[in-house]
Write an enzyme that holds these catalytic residues in place. Structure first.
Site, PDB file in Angstrom:
ATOM      1  N   CYS A 182      64.119  45.249  12.235  1.00 50.68           N
ATOM      2  CA  CYS A 182      65.653  45.068  12.347  1.00 50.68           C
ATOM      3  C   CYS A 182      66.442  45.068  11.180  1.00 50.68           C
ATOM      4  O   CYS A 182      65.574  45.462  10.141  1.00 50.68           O
ATOM      5  CB  CYS A 182      65.804  43.590  12.863  1.00 50.68           C
ATOM      6  N   CYS A 391     100.668  53.875   8.041  1.00 52.66           N
ATOM      7  CA  CYS A 391      99.444  53.995   8.581  1.00 52.66           C
ATOM      8  C   CYS A 391      98.456  54.779   7.609  1.00 52.66           C
ATOM      9  O   CYS A 391      97.545  54.337   7.276  1.00 52.66           O
ATOM     10  CB  CYS A 391      99.535  54.776  10.023  1.00 52.66           C
ATOM     11  N   CYS A 502      68.647  55.735  19.558  1.00 50.34           N
ATOM     12  CA  CYS A 502      67.435  56.807  19.479  1.00 50.34           C
ATOM     13  C   CYS A 502      67.809  58.319  19.627  1.00 50.34           C
ATOM     14  O   CYS A 502      67.556  59.087  18.920  1.00 50.34           O
ATOM     15  CB  CYS A 502      66.160  56.321  20.063  1.00 50.34           C
ATOM     16  N   ASP A1044      61.178  39.443  34.818  1.00 48.65           N
ATOM     17  CA  ASP A1044      62.459  39.977  34.002  1.00 48.65           C
ATOM     18  C   ASP A1044      63.363  38.775  33.848  1.00 48.65           C
ATOM     19  O   ASP A1044      63.133  37.697  34.227  1.00 48.65           O
ATOM     20  CB  ASP A1044      63.227  40.773  35.353  1.00 48.65           C
ATOM     21  N   ASP A1283      64.720  41.721  39.980  1.00 44.60           N
ATOM     22  CA  ASP A1283      65.834  41.663  40.883  1.00 44.60           C
ATOM     23  C   ASP A1283      66.535  42.746  40.830  1.00 44.60           C
ATOM     24  O   ASP A1283      67.474  43.091  41.754  1.00 44.60           O
ATOM     25  CB  ASP A1283      66.663  40.352  40.672  1.00 44.60           C
ATOM     26  N   ASP A1287      64.609  47.335  37.645  1.00 45.89           N
ATOM     27  CA  ASP A1287      63.241  46.608  37.534  1.00 45.89           C
ATOM     28  C   ASP A1287      62.372  47.773  38.625  1.00 45.89           C
ATOM     29  O   ASP A1287      61.159  47.290  38.728  1.00 45.89           O
ATOM     30  CB  ASP A1287      63.084  45.108  38.070  1.00 45.89           C
TER      31      ASP A1287
END
Length: 1482
Positions: A182, A391, A502, A1044, A1283, A1287
C-alpha cells in the site's frame, strides 16, 4: 562542516504512542522548543527524528522533554549526526529599501532557517538553511522583496570543488522492491532512504514494485542503500546497474543551482582559455529583452561557457566555449531547453559544416553512459471549464508550485496546458488530478506519450548520428499505412491484475516502449492484445516489459483467437457467379483473411481482423453488391445448457416403466399372499405336497391357457416387453457405450440383470410350452419393470436439479443488451447520425450512445457526458459509480441519470459479462456429478456379482452331477419327465439368476435419492432450498466457509450511523440541520441521499419535509440547492421537545420569531466539493472524517449558508445475526473467511465485528474463483456464501454455493443452496441438515448392503444344507423389503427440526467477543500478500481491551462500534484506489 552554524540530528525511540493524535501532539510540543528546527515522528517505526541547534538543545534535554509528555523516550544513539546546511544569497529587487527587521524576524521564525546575516549597504542577505527542511524557493516566497542571487550561491559543506564533483557524479539506480502492499509502504521507504547522507532523490512506485534512486557514489554505495531498504522489511534487488547522470543535453534547471568548478568567483573566469572556440546560433522565438537576459544568464552558469552575447535584432547568439568539454550540438540543445522552452535554435549553414565534423578526440570526451530516464518530460493536458485569463493564471500559479513541475504554459484558446516536469517526482496523472481538484475538467490527450524535452542521446551511438533520438516520439506520428505494413499482433496472458488501475498501468507503460503501436488489456480474461513493429520489438520482449511491472506474463502462441469469425445469411444469390462475385470482392478487402460462401445453404463464413474491419462493414460491402445479408441469429438463451432433452427422456422412461410396473406389482403381491395362504394350510391341515400343487395350479392366475403357459406368466410377459425395450432403451445405449470403453457402471449391471432375467424367463417359458409341462415354471418377468421404475425416477430427479443450475447462465446471458445505438460524430464531436444495430454488429472503436436507464451493450470508455452507473452486476457493490470522460464502463451495467457517449473497447465474446458467463460455465462443468459414488461402487459391484453368479452356476452344475439327490430335494417343481441333465442345468441357472436379481442394485440406487428427496423437502420447509443431492452430500464435508461481505455479512444498503453538529446549538439546532439536510437530499437519487432522507424523517418523526429548489448534483462530489418552508414543522416539533426538555426553550423562541419563511443555501458533499465552493475544513473536522473513513464509513459534510455545520457518517451495517452465525460455524470446527471486492480498511473493520480472522480484500469476481480454487487445491472442501452476480462464478466453483435469497437472480441460480430468508443462521442450519442427511444416507447404504451381503449367499444356496432355501418369490419379497426399509429410513429425516436463534445464542453466549485488529490477517487482491496488523505489546493489548470494553458499556445508538463501508473507496475495485492504513488503535 562550517563550525559557525552547527546543526545536528538525533533519532529518539518513543514508546506508548497509540494513534496519529499522539504523533501530532509530540510534533507540536517539541517543535515549539527553542533551537528545534524540525521534527518528524513516525508511528510505525515508533521514533522521532529531530533536527536542532546544539547550542540551545542536547539529545538529553530533548529526550526529557518527550518523557515529560508521558511517553517513554529512549536514546539509542547518544552521538548526534551532523546535518548539511546550505547558504542562500538574496538581493533586493525593489527600488525602495525593504524593512530589514521584518525580513530578519520572518526568516528566523521559519523552520529550517538557522542563521541570517544582513548587509543593508550592499542590499543583500545571506541565509543559512537546512535543505531537507526548507528550499531557497520557499524563502523567496516568504520575502517577495528579495530574489535569489544565482552567481553567488555557495555550499557550506566542504569545498565547492567537492560539491560540483558530487553533482556531476550523481548515479541513478533502479531496484526491485518486494512486499509493498500500500501507499504507506512506499512513503516509509521514501522517508527512510531519502534521509540517508548522499541520497539525492528517491521515487518508489507501488504499481511497478520498484524504487528509482539518485545518489552520490562517493558518499554512499548501492549495497548500503539496498541494506537500508531491507532493514525496513522489504526485500530489494538491483534491477538496472547504476548509471552516471552526466550531463548529455543539459538540465538547465539543475545547472542553475550548480556552483562553478573553479574555486574563484565566476566573474573572474579566465577568458584566455587555450581550447576556447566560438559558435554562432540563430535563435527564433525571442520576444523582448527579458528573453535575451534569460538566455545569457542561463548559459553563463555553465562552467564550460566563457562568454555569451545574444542579439534580439539579429536573432543570434555568439557563444565562446571550451571545445574539449562540449560540442555545439549540446549547446544548441541547452538553449532550446531553457524555460519556457519556446526557443528554436539552428546553425547558420557555414557553421553547420564545421560543427558536424569535430575531431575524434572531442567525441570521446562526451560522456556517453547516460541515464535511460530523461531528466525532464513534457505532457499536454486538455482543460475544460476555463472562462478567462484569471483561470489561466490560477492554474499556472497552483501547478507551478507542485513538486517536480519545471514550467507550465496554459492556453485559453486551445483549452490545454503544457507542463514540463521531472518524471521521478511527479506524473501526468498526478498533475491532471491536481487541475481537477481546482474545479476544472482535465484529461490527458490521447496521443499523450510524455514528450522528452531534455532528451538523452543513447549510449550506444556516437552523439552526432543520433540526432533523431532528440525527436520526441509524438512529434513524428507513424502514418497509418506505414504502420499497417510493418505491424504484427500478439496476445499475452497476464496474471496478477486485480483492478482497473493495473490495466491502466500496463497500457500506459507499454505504450511508452518503442515499436509498440497499441495495447488493449482485458481484465477478466487476463489477456493483453499488443500491436507492435516486428523490426523493433518481439513478443517475448513485450512479455518481459510486463513482468518488469510486477505481473506474470506469457506469450500465447496459437493466438488466432483474435481473428473475428462471422457467419452471415446471404439472400438473393442465384448462381455460382454470385458466389464468386461476393468472395472475390470480400477477399480484396484489407483485413479479411478468408471467405467462403455456400449457395445451397445461403451462408457465408468469413474470417477477419477486428482491428481493421468489422461485421458492419462486411455486411455493407455485400449489400452494395446488390444482395441482402444478415447475421445468423445466435441462440441467446443458452439452451445448450438446460437439460431439457435429458429431463424429457428420463421422464418418459419413468412413466412408461411405472405404467407397466403397477399391474406387475399387483400380480406379484397377489401371488405372494396366495402362496402364504397355502403355506399356512399346509402347516395347519397337513395337506400333502401333491394336494398343494393341485390347489396351486387350480388358482385363476395359474390356470394354463396353453400347456405350460399360465395366465400369470402371459400377463407378466406382455407387461414386461414394453418396459424392457422402451423404458430401458436408454440404459442399453449407456451400457453399450460403457462396455465399448471397457468400464462397467450402474447401467451395465441393470442391463445385465434385466436382460438375463427376461431372456431366462422367456426361454424357460418356451421350454415349458414345448414340453407341455403340467407345473408352471417360475419366471422373473417382474424384475425389469420394478428396477427400471426406481432407476429412471432417480435419474429424472437428478437432471431436473442439474437443469436448474444452468438457468443461471441463461439469466446472465439475458443481461446482455440486444441492440446498440451507434452514432457518427464529425471532427468537432457534433452528432451527425445515429442508428440502431444488433449488438453483435458493434465493432471495436464504434461510438455508442447510452441513454439514462439503458444497458451498456459493450465494454468501453466514456468520451462525452457525466452519469452515475449501477455496476452492482460486476462488483456487487450497491453504490452507483460516477462516470466522466475517460472512465471505463462494463457491458450489462445500467446507466442511471445522464446520457453518455462511449467508445467500444471490448466487443462480442471479449466483454466482461461474456467472461463471467464463461467462468460460470467452466465452474459448472468442472463439478463431479452425484452419479460418481454409485458408479464407482457399481464399478466393483458389477464384476463381483457377475463372478458370484457364474460361480453359483458352475458350482451347482458340479454338485448336481456329483450328488443328484441334493438337487432333487431342493428343486421346487421338479418333474420326473424332465431329464436329469436338464434338471441340474435348470436348477443351477435358477440359482445364479436369483443371485443376479437379488443383487440388483435397487436398494443401493434408492439409498441416496430417497434421503435426498426427503432432505431437500425438509430444507424447503425450513427456508433452505437445496438443489439436488450433490450439494446435500457435499455440505457435510465442508471445511472452509467463505462469506462475501456486501449484502451477505452486511445489509448491502447504507444507513446513517452518526450526525455530528459542528455549530453551537443556539445558532442552529440539530433538528434544524436534520430538516434542512433531509429536504435537500429528498431530490437525490443516490443511495447515500436516500439513506440521509430516511434517517432525517425518522429522527424528526415526520413524513413531510420542506421545499427544495435549484437542485444541482455533481457526480462524485455532492449536491447544492436552496431549501425553504422548514420552519412550520420544526416549530411544531420543538414544542413537543419543549415538554420533555426545558433547555430547548431558547431554541423555540428563536425559531418562533423567525417563522417568516427563510431560505437556506445548502451544500452537501465530500471534502473536494466544500473546497471547490470555497469553504475551509479545519483540522478537527478533517481528523474526524479520516477516523470515520478508517472505520470504513462514508463521511459527508453539510454547509448551510456558506458555513460548515454538520458531518454525517454513513455505513453499510452488519446483520445482527452475523456474529452468532460465524461463531457457531467456528464451533462446528469450520474455518471462516471473509472475501470482498471492497477496500481492506472496510473489510478489516467488518471482520473485527463479526469475529472473522482471515480476510481477502479487493478481490475481483474472477479472482474470487481463483481464491476458491486455491483453497480447494489445499485439499479443503469450500462453501461460498454470496448474493451478487459478481459472486456467481465463485458460487458455481465452490463445492457448495450458498446464495442469500434477497440476492440477484443469477447468484440464486448459480448456487447449490438458496436461503429463502435473509438469515445467516440458515447457513449453519443447511450444513447441519446436510450432516444429518448424509448420516441417513449411510444408514440406508448399510440396510441395502446388509440385505445384499445376507441375501446373495442365501440365493446362491450356501445355506441349503441347514434348510435355508430362497424361493424366487422370497427373493422378490426380500428385494421389496430392502427397498421399503431404505425408504422408511429416509422418511425418518422428516423429524428434523432446525435449531432456533435462542438455542444458538445459549451455546455461544459464553465464548463470543469481537476480534481485535491485531488478530485479523488481511490479504489483498489475488496475490496472497498477507498483511497482519502491527503486533501489539502486552501493555497495549490490555489498554485496548479495557478501552473496547468501556466503549461497549458506553455505546449508544451512535456508538463507535457501528462500522460500515466507505464510499470513496467503494469502487477501489474498479478505480484501483488501494490505499491502506494499518490501524493500531482499536
Amino acid at each position: 562542516m562550517d563550525p559557525s552554524v552547527d546543526v545536528n540530528s538525533v533519532t529518539i525511540s518513543v514508546e506508548g504512542m497509540t494513534c496519529s493524535s499522539c504523533v501530532w501532539t509530540i510534533e507540536q510540543q517539541i517543535g515549539k522548543l527553542s533551537g528545534v528546527h524540525h521534527i518528524k515522528v513516525s508511528l510505525e517505526e515508533k521514533c522521532a527524528t529531530i533536527i536542532y541547534d546544539p547550542k540551545l538543545q542536547t539529545p538529553k534535554t530533548l529526550q526529557e522533554a518527550i518523557d515529560d509528555m508521558g511517553f517513554d523516550a529512549i536514546l539509542n544513539h547518544p552521538n548526534p549526526l551532523p546535518v548539511l546546511t546550505d547558504t542562500v544569497f538574496l538581493t533586493v529587487t525593489a527600488s525602495l529599501s525593504p524593512p530589514w527587521d521584518h525580513i530578519q524576524s520572518t526568516l528566523l521564525k521559519t523552520k529550517g532557517v538557522t542563521d541570517i546575516k544582513i548587509s543593508p549597504q550592499q542590499r543583500t542577505a545571506v541565509v543559512t538553511i537546512i535543505p531537507s527542511v526548507v528550499t531557497a524557493n520557499q524563502i523567496i516566497e516568504l520575502v517577495p522583496d528579495l530574489s535569489l542571487d544565482i552567481g553567488t550561491l555557495e555550499k557550506k559543506s566542504g569545498t565547492c570543488e567537492d560539491y560540483s564533483m558530487a553533482q556531476a557524479g550523481e548515479v541513478m539506480v533502479k531496484m526491485k522492491v518486494e512486499g509493498m502492499t500500500c501507499h504507506s509502504c512506499t512513503s516509509t521507504i521514501e522517508g527512510k532512504i531519502g534521509k540517508l547522507q548522499g541520497v539525492q532523490r528517491i521515487k518508489v512506485s507501488l504499481d511497478n514494485q520498484e524504487a528509482t534512486i539518485v545518489y552520490q557514489p562517493h558518499r554512499i554505495t548501492v549495497e548500503e542503500i539496498k541494506k537500508q531498504i531491507e532493514a525496513a522489511g522489504f526485500p530489494a534487488f538491483i534491477k538496472k546497474q547504476p548509471k552516471f547522470l552526466k550531463l548529455g543535453a543539459i538540465d538547465i534547471e539543475r545547472l542553475k543551482n550548480t556552483p562553478v568548478k573553479s574555486s574563484e568567483r565566476p566573474q573572474q573566469r579566465s577568458p584566455s582559455c587555450t581550447n576556447d572556440s566560438a559558435v554562432t546560433f540563430i535563435v527564433d522565438g525571442m520576444h523582448c529583452k527579458s528573453c535575451v537576459s534569460n538566455i545569457e544568464s542561463a548559459l553563463s552558469t555553465l562552467q564550460y561557457v566563457s562568454s555569451v552575447v545574444v542579439s534580439l535584432e539579429n536573432r543570434s547568439a555568439i557563444v565562446k566555449y571550451n571545445a574539449s568539454l562540449v560540442t555545439p550540438e549540446t549547446l544548441r540543445k541547452a538553449i532550446e531547453a531553457i524555460s519556457p522552452g519556446q526557443y528554436r535554435v539552428s546553425f547558420p549553414s557555414e557553421v553547420e559544416s564545421t560543427s558536424n565534423s569535430p575531431s575524434g578526440s572531442s567525441l570521446h570526451k562526451i560522456p556517453l553512459n547516460i541515464v535511460s530516464q530523461p531528466l525532464t518530460q513534457e505532457t499536454v493536458i486538455n482543460i475544460d471549464g476555463m472562462t478567462c485569463n484569471s483561470c489561466v493564471q490560477s492554474i499556472e500559479g497552483v501547478i507551478s508550485k507542485k513538486a517536480g513541475v519545471k514550467s507550465i504554459r496554459v492556453s485559453l484558446a486551445n483549452g490545454n496546458g503544457t507542463v514540463e516536469y521531472d518524471p521521478l517526482l511527479t506524473s501526468p496523472e498526478t498533475l491532471r488530478k491536481a487541475i481537477e481538484d481546482m474545479g476544472f475538467d482535465a484529461t490527458l490527450s490521447d496521443t499523450n506519450e510524455p514528450l522528452v524535452v531534455i532528451a538523452q542521446p543513447s549510449s550506444e551511438m556516437p552523439l552526432l548520428t543520433s540526432t533523431n533520438e532528440f525527436c520526441p516520439k509524438t512529434m513524428t506520428p507513424t502514418h497509418d499505412k506505414e504502420e499497417a505494413k510493418t505491424s504484427s499482433k500478439c496476445y499475452i496472458q497476464v496474471t496478477g491484475m486485480t483492478c482497473a488501475s493495473c490495466v491502466a498501468n500496463i497500457e500506459r507503460n507499454l505504450r511508452r516502449e518503442e515499436g509498440i503501436y497499441s495495447v488493449l488489456v482485458a481484465l477478466m480474461a487476463g489477456k493483453a492484445e499488443v500491436r507492435y513493429n516486428p523490426a523493433v520489438i518481439q513478443p517475448p520482449m513485450i512479455a518481459e516489459f510486463i513482468r518488469e511491472l510486477g505481473f506474470g506474463a506469457t506469450v500465447i502462441e496459437n493466438a488466432d483467437g483474435g481473428d473475428g469469425i462471422l457467419e452471415l445469411v446471404v439472400r438473393g444469390m442465384t448462381c455460382a457467379s454470385c458466389v464468386h462475385k461476393i468472395e472475390s470482392t470480400l477477399t480484396k478487402h484489407r483485413g479479411i483473411f478468408y471467405c467462403s460462401v455456400a449457395l445451397a445453404t445461403n451462408k457465408a463464413h468469413i474470417k477477419y481482423d477486428p482491428e481493421i474491419i468489422g461485421p458492419r462493414d462486411i455486411i455493407h460491402t455485400i449489400e452494395s453488391l446488390g444482395f441482402k445479408a444478415s447475421l445468423v441469429k445466435k441462440d441467446r438463451s443458452a439452451s445448450h445448457l438446460d437439460h431439457k432433452r435429458e429431463i424429457r427422456q428420463w421422464r418418459r422412461s419413468f412413466l412408461v416403466s411405472l405404467f407397466f410396473c403397477i399391474p406387475v406389482m399387483g400380480l406379484m403381491i397377489y401371488m405372494m399372499v396366495m402362496d402364504h395362504h397355502l403355506e399356512t394350510l399346509h402347516h395347519n391341515q397337513n395337506i400333502s405336497q401333491e394336494e398343494m400343487i393341485h390347489i396351486h395350479s387350480s388358482m385363476f392366475l395359474e390356470r394354463q391357457i396353453l400347456p405350460g403357459l399360465s395366465i400369470m406368466n402371459l400377463l407378466s410377459f406382455l407387461l414386461c416387453v414394453p418396459v424392457q425395450f422402451f423404458g430401458g432403451w436408454h440404459f442399453y445405449i449407456q451400457a453399450y457405450k460403457a462396455l465399448k470403453h471397457k468400464t462397467a457402471n450402474m447401467d451395465v449391471l441393470i442391463v445385465l440383470a434385466t436382460t438375463i432375467a427376461f431372456a431366462y424367463s422367456l426361454v424357460i417359458l418356451l421350454v415349458a410350452m414345448y414340453e407341455r409341462a403340467k407345473v408352471n415354471p417360475i419366471t422373473f418377468f417382474d424384475t425389469p419393470p420394478m428396477l427400471f421404475v426406481f432407476i429412471a425416477l432417480g435419474r429424472w430427479l437428478e437432471h431436473i436439479a442439474k437443469g436448474k443450475t444452468s438457468e443461471a447462465l441463461a439469466k446472465l446471458i439475458s443481461l446482455q443488451a440486444t441492440e446498440a445505438t451507434i452514432v457518427t460524430l464529425d471532427s468537432d464531436n457534433i452528432l451527425l447520425s445515429e442508428e440502431q444495430v444488433d449488438v453483435e454488429l458493434v465493432q471495436r472503436g464504434d461510438i455508442i450512445k447510452v441513454v439514462p436507464g439503458g444497458k451498456f451493450p459493450v465494454d468501453g470508455r466514456v468520451i462525452e457526458g457525466h452519469s452515475m452507473v449501477d455496476e452492482s452486476l460486476i462488483t456487487g457493490e450497491a453504490m452507483p459509480v460516477a462516470k466522466k470522460p475517460g472512465s471505463t464502463v462494463i457491458a450489462g451495467s445500467i446507466n442511471q441519470n445522464g446520457s453518455l457517449l462511449i467508445r467500444a473497447t471490448h466487443v462480442g465474446g471479449d466483454t466482461t459479462l461474456s467472461q463471467i458467463v464463461k467462468l460460470v460455465e467452466e465452474a459448472q462443468t468442472s463439478k463431479a456429478p452425484i452419479q460418481q459414488f454409485a458408479d464407482k461402487l457399481s464399478g466393483y459391484f458389477v464384476p463381483f456379482i457377475v463372478i458370484v453368479s457364474i460361480a453359483t452356476l458352475l458350482v451347482w452344475i458340479i454338485i448336481g452331477f456329483l450328488n443328484f439327490e441334493i438337487v432333487e430335494a431342493y428343486f421346487p417343481g421338479y418333474n420326473r419327465s424332465i431329464s436329469r441333465t436338464e434338471t441340474i442345468v435348470r436348477f443351477a441357472f435358477q440359482a445364479s439368476i436369483t443371485v443376479l436379481c437379488i443383487a440388483c442394485p435397487c436398494s443401493l440406487g434408492l439409498a441416496t435419492p430417497t434421503a435426498v428427496m426427503v432432505g431437500t423437502g425438509v430444507g424447503a420447509q425450513n427456508g433452505i432450498l437445496i438443489k439436488g443431492g450433490e450439494p446435500l452430500e457435499m455440505a457435510h464435508k465442508v471445511k472452509v466457509v467463505v462469506f462475501d461481505k456486501t449484502g451477505t455479512i452486511t445489509h448491502g444498503t447504507p444507513v446513517v450511523n452518526q450526525v455530528k453538529v459542528l455549530v453551537e446549538s443556539n445558532r442552529m439546532s440539530r433538528n434544524k440541520i436534520l430538516a434542512i439536510v433531509g429536504t435537500a437530499e429528498s431530490n437525490s437519487e443516490h443511495p447515500l441521499g436516500a439513506a440521509i432522507t430516511k434517517y432525517c424523517k425518522k429522527e424528526l418523526n415526520t413524513e413531510t419535509l420542506g421545499t427544495c429548489t435549484d437542485f444541482q448534483v455533481v457526480p462524485g462530489c455532492g449536491i447544492s440547492c436552496k431549501v425553504t418552508n422548514i420552519e412550520g414543522f420544526l416549530h411544531k416539533n420543538n414544542w413537543k421537545i419543549e415538554e420533555n426538555n426545558i433547555k430547548n426553550a431558547s431554541l423555540v423562541q428563536i425559531d418562533a420569531n423567525s417563522l417568516n419563511s427563510q431560505q437556506y443555501k445548502v451544500l452537501i458533499g465530500n471534502r473536494e466539493w466544500m473546497i471547490r465552493n470555497g469553504l475551509v475544513i479545519n483540522n478537527d473536522v478533517d481528523d474526524s472524517m479520516n477516523e470515520h473513513e478508517r472505520k470504513g464509513r462514508t463521511a459527508v459534510l453539510v454547509a448551510v449558508d456558506d458555513e460548515l455545520c454538520g458531518l454525517i457518517a454513513i455505513a453499510d451495517t452488519v446483520k445482527p445475526e452475523a456474529e452468532l452465525a460465524v461463531h457457531t460455524l467456528k464451533s462446528m470446527g469450520l474455518e471462516v473467511v471473509l472475501m470482498t471486492g471492497d477496500n481492506s480498511k472496510t473489510a478489516r473493520s467488518i471482520a473485527s465485528q463479526v469475529g472473522i480472522t482471515k480476510v481477502f480484500a479487493e478481490v475481483l469476481p474472477s479472482h474470487k474463483v481463483a481464491k476458491v480454487k486455491q483453497l480447494q487445491e489445499e485439499g479443503k472442501q469450500v462453501a461460498m456464501v454470496g448474493d451478487g452476480i459478481n459472486d456467481s462464478p465463485a458460487l458455481a466453483m465452490a463445492n457448495v454455493g450458498i446464495a442469500i435469497g434477497t440476492g440477484t437472480d443469477v447468484a440464486i441460480e448459480a448456487a447449490d443452496v438458496v436461503l429463502i430468508r435473509n438469515d445467516l443462521l440458515d447457513v449453519v442450519a443447511s450444513i447441519d441438515l446436510s450432516r444429518k442427511t448424509v448420516k441417513r444416507i449411510r444408514i440406508n447404504f448399510v440396510f441395502a448392503l446388509i440385505y445384499n451381503l445376507v441375501g446373495i449367499p442365501i440365493a446362491a444356496g450356501v445355506f441349503m444344507p441347514i434348510g435355508l432355501v430362497l424361493q424366487p418369490w422370497m427373493g422378490s419379497a426380500a428385494m421389496a423389503a430392502s427397498s421399503v426399509s431404505v425408504v422408511l429410513s429416509s422418511l425418518f429425516l422428516k423429524l428434523y427440526r432446525k435449531p432456533t436463534y435462542e438455542n444458538y445464542e445459549l451455546h455461544a453466549r459464553s465464548q463470543m467477543g469481537q476480534k481485535s485488529p491485531s488478530e485479523i490477517s488481511v490479504h489483498v487482491g489475488i496475490d496472497d500478500t498477507s498483511r497482519n496488523s502491527p503486533k501489539l505489546g502486552l501493555l497495549d493489548r490490555i489498554v485496548n481491551y479495557s478501552r473496547a470494553s468501556i466503549n461497549s458499556l458506553l455505546s449508544d445508538k451512535r456508538s463507535l462500534n457501528s462500522i460500515g463501508t466507505s464510499e470513496p473507496d467503494k469502487h477501489s475495485l474498479l478505480v484501483g484506489d488501494c490505499r491502506e492504513d494499518d490501524d493500531t488503535a482499536l
